[in-house]
Design a protein around this motif. Sequence first.
Motif, short mmCIF file in Angstrom:
data_model
loop_
_atom_site.label_atom_id
_atom_site.label_comp_id
_atom_site.label_asym_id
_atom_site.label_seq_id
_atom_site.Cartn_x
_atom_site.Cartn_y
_atom_site.Cartn_z
N ILE A 127 -1.10 63.89 -67.96
CA ILE A 127 -0.14 64.93 -68.33
C ILE A 127 0.00 65.93 -67.19
N GLU A 128 -1.11 66.31 -66.58
CA GLU A 128 -1.07 67.26 -65.46
C GLU A 128 -0.27 66.70 -64.29
N ILE A 129 -0.48 65.45 -63.95
CA ILE A 129 0.28 64.81 -62.87
C ILE A 129 1.76 64.78 -63.21
N ALA A 130 2.07 64.39 -64.45
CA ALA A 130 3.47 64.33 -64.88
C ALA A 130 4.12 65.71 -64.85
N LYS A 131 3.38 66.75 -65.23
CA LYS A 131 3.91 68.12 -65.17
C LYS A 131 4.21 68.50 -63.73
#
Length: 182
Positions: A127-131
């Motif tokens: 999720i952090e990478i996608a954000k």
Amino acid sequence: MKIGYVRVSTLEQNTMRQEIAMEKLGVTELFIDKISGKNTDRPELKRLLNFVRKGDTVIVESISRFARNTKDLLELIEILKSKDVEFVSEKEKIDTTTPTGKFMLTIFGAVAELERDYILQRQREGIEIAKNEGKYKGRKRIEKSNLNTLLNKVRNGEITATKAINILKISKSTFYRRLNEQ
């Protein structure tokens, strides 16, 4: 009586593989949950715990289907033990009637908990990478045409927050977040 417990994490997942395994093991009663194993608040698990009687054996395909953390696993086993019910995990070949089985149960329970922690960690990292790449923006914001009107009525004391929430059919947290944003 041999009692089986089957669990998958979502409604979309298939339980057939576990059900076939239970049939081969001679299970006569089967309880199936389609819900996360993150805690013991599962309807069929509760039914199973109320159903079992002295001399029964609860059989699972693997420990991770029964509990995802050591604390929950050991508490569930203690409940079964207090009812003189045995526990067998087919995959790990654990039988709680022996000291070795009890020891191995604790070890495998810790491994299941570690596995769940890894899954959550990978999910957070993804999720952090996608954000950071602008691909993940969270849940879509709830838009209601009468939201601002009702928020103003609540502020002016014309209606209660509870009534506005019921009219809008949104959660309390969403309502109060939107109220505080204005």
